[in-house]
Scaffold this motif. Structure first.
Motif, mmCIF file in Angstrom:
data_model
loop_
_atom_site.group_PDB
_atom_site.id
_atom_site.type_symbol
_atom_site.label_atom_id
_atom_site.label_comp_id
_atom_site.label_asym_id
_atom_site.label_seq_id
_atom_site.Cartn_x
_atom_site.Cartn_y
_atom_site.Cartn_z
ATOM 1 N N GLN A 1 -2.629 115.276 2.935
ATOM 2 C CA GLN A 1 -3.772 113.481 3.847
ATOM 3 C C GLN A 1 -5.048 114.545 3.666
ATOM 4 O O GLN A 1 -5.911 113.679 3.624
ATOM 5 C CB GLN A 1 -2.463 114.006 4.900
ATOM 6 N N VAL A 2 -5.084 115.629 4.008
ATOM 7 C CA VAL A 2 -6.060 115.944 4.737
ATOM 8 C C VAL A 2 -7.338 115.742 3.663
ATOM 9 O O VAL A 2 -8.743 116.018 3.201
ATOM 10 C CB VAL A 2 -5.758 117.509 5.028
ATOM 11 N N LEU A 3 -6.711 116.734 2.255
ATOM 12 C CA LEU A 3 -7.573 116.939 1.070
ATOM 13 C C LEU A 3 -8.395 115.499 1.223
ATOM 14 O O LEU A 3 -8.635 115.653 0.190
ATOM 15 C CB LEU A 3 -6.678 117.838 0.710
ATOM 16 N N LYS A 4 -6.920 114.500 0.973
ATOM 17 C CA LYS A 4 -7.469 112.861 0.193
ATOM 18 C C LYS A 4 -8.494 112.551 0.637
ATOM 19 O O LYS A 4 -9.274 112.446 0.798
ATOM 20 C CB LYS A 4 -6.044 112.076 0.593
ATOM 21 N N GLN A 5 -8.388 112.995 2.438
ATOM 22 C CA GLN A 5 -9.915 112.154 3.429
ATOM 23 C C GLN A 5 -10.649 113.059 3.220
ATOM 24 O O GLN A 5 -11.979 112.332 3.264
ATOM 25 C CB GLN A 5 -8.646 112.459 5.052
ATOM 26 N N LYS A 6 -10.573 114.147 2.979
ATOM 27 C CA LYS A 6 -11.860 115.067 2.789
ATOM 28 C C LYS A 6 -12.649 114.703 0.755
ATOM 29 O O LYS A 6 -14.082 114.232 1.283
ATOM 30 C CB LYS A 6 -11.698 116.262 2.316
ATOM 31 N N LYS A 7 -11.884 114.068 0.465
ATOM 32 C CA LYS A 7 -11.950 113.629 -1.284
ATOM 33 C C LYS A 7 -12.980 112.593 -1.167
ATOM 34 O O LYS A 7 -13.790 112.014 -1.464
ATOM 35 C CB LYS A 7 -11.056 113.514 -1.877
ATOM 36 N N LYS A 8 -12.884 111.270 -0.161
ATOM 37 C CA LYS A 8 -12.926 110.111 -0.159
ATOM 38 C C LYS A 8 -14.182 110.427 0.947
ATOM 39 O O LYS A 8 -15.329 110.516 0.832
ATOM 40 C CB LYS A 8 -12.457 108.953 0.892
ATOM 41 N N ALA A 9 -14.159 111.061 1.566
ATOM 42 C CA ALA A 9 -15.794 111.743 1.963
ATOM 43 C C ALA A 9 -16.736 112.146 1.470
ATOM 44 O O ALA A 9 -17.473 111.503 1.457
ATOM 45 C CB ALA A 9 -15.428 112.748 3.657
ATOM 46 N N SER A 10 -16.461 112.409 0.506
ATOM 47 C CA SER A 10 -16.988 113.376 -0.210
ATOM 48 C C SER A 10 -17.990 112.268 -1.495
ATOM 49 O O SER A 10 -18.874 112.804 -1.944
ATOM 50 C CB SER A 10 -16.918 114.454 -1.290
#
Length: 292
Positions: free
Chosen positions: A132-141
């Motif tokens: 979930q953390v990586l998914k949120q970072k990916k969305k932000a990037s």
């Protein structure tokens, strides 16, 4: 369907406690390799596994897999992949060691673990995991990239719009140029009565009409040259045509054929040696030509 905070925590508890079983089992396989290998060799269906590699090698490999998969499941990292890997290790262990051993406790414990792994294969970590953390970072990037993509799409759309406008403008310009190129007309007549139709057409096709006429030539060949005799029946029609801006050209060969000298012709007409070649010349000059 949205989950409540308590439900989200329950997913974390299930994943954490379930992963501990695999971590502890993996450590046990690596620390107590000999004992685990002995149990495998005594298992009823040990031959299903030991034909691949010696029991001790299988125990070490499965221990490494259980340890890595357990920690990945605990962290919620690549949860589906970790669960699938653990399932691939657990099913052979269950079939070779637990089935037929007569001890149903460990057997159904493994069955329950298989069910848990299938759950995480289907659903992933769901909550409180690195996934979930990586998914949120990916969305932000990706957000700036999306904005840039939108800008690029708008820019391309704007360029396409400009291109279509330019194409339309060019088409209109071409059409207008074509219309202007076709503002000169020439009519070839071969009979005296054709003169009246030609003059009537000249009166219709004017500069103010859609035909935008600049010039109108009547080329008389054959018997039609007789209409241009001085004091002939067509004198009034000839004057009407002249008033409408008609230029009269007579074929010299036709005048010779019908023995009409130049002195017998009405005023204001011109003679060309060959009426047909003259029409060809007009066509090359951009005239729209018609033969009656």
């Amino acid at each position: 369907m949205e989950t409540t905070p308590k439900q989200q925590i329950s997913f974390l508890v299930l994943r954490s406690l379930g992963s501990l079983i695999f971590i502890v089992a993996g450590i046990s396989h690596l620390v107590k390799t000999a004992g685990a290998a002995a149990r495998l060799e005594k298992a009823p269906f040990a031959h299903l596994a030991t034909w691949i590699a010696p029991a001790e090698t299988l125990i070490i490999l499965s221990g490494i897999g259980l340890l890595i998969g357990g920690f990945m499941l605990l962290a919620g990292f690549k949860t589906r992949l970790a669960s699938a890997g653990l399932l691939a290790i657990l099913v052979p262990i269950t079939l070779t060691v637990q089935v037929g051993s007569g001890d149903y406790g460990p057997l159904f414990k493994n069955v329950a673990l298989i069910g848990m792994l299938i759950f995480f294969i289907v659903n992933g970590a769901r909550h409180y995991g690195l996934d979930q953390v990586l998914k949120q970072k990916k969305k932000a990037s990706l957000a700036p990239m999306r904005n840039g993509s939108y800008a690029a799409v708008l820019a391309v759309g704007f360029l396409v719009l400009l291109g279509s406008c330019a194409t339309t403008s060019a088409r209109h310009t071409t059409q207008e140029a074509t219309a202007r190129a076709f503002t000169k007309y020439a009519v070839l007549i071969s009979q005296p009565n054709h003169l009246k139709a030609a003059v009537n057409t000249a009166e219709t096709i004017t500069k103010s009409s859609k035909y935008n006429r600049e010039s109108f030539v009547v080329m008389a060949c054959g018997k039609s040259v007789e209409a241009f005799r001085r004091d002939g029946a067509m004198a009034a029609e000839i004057e009407k045509g002249r008033a409408a801006g008609v230029t009269y050209m007579l074929c010299g060969m036709s005048l010779q054929q019908f023995k009409i000298p130049a002195a017998d012709l009405v005023d204001g007409v011109e003679v060309t040696p060959n009426g047909l070649t003259y029409m060809f010349d007009l066509k090359q000059q951009g005239y729209t030509t018609v033969e009656l």
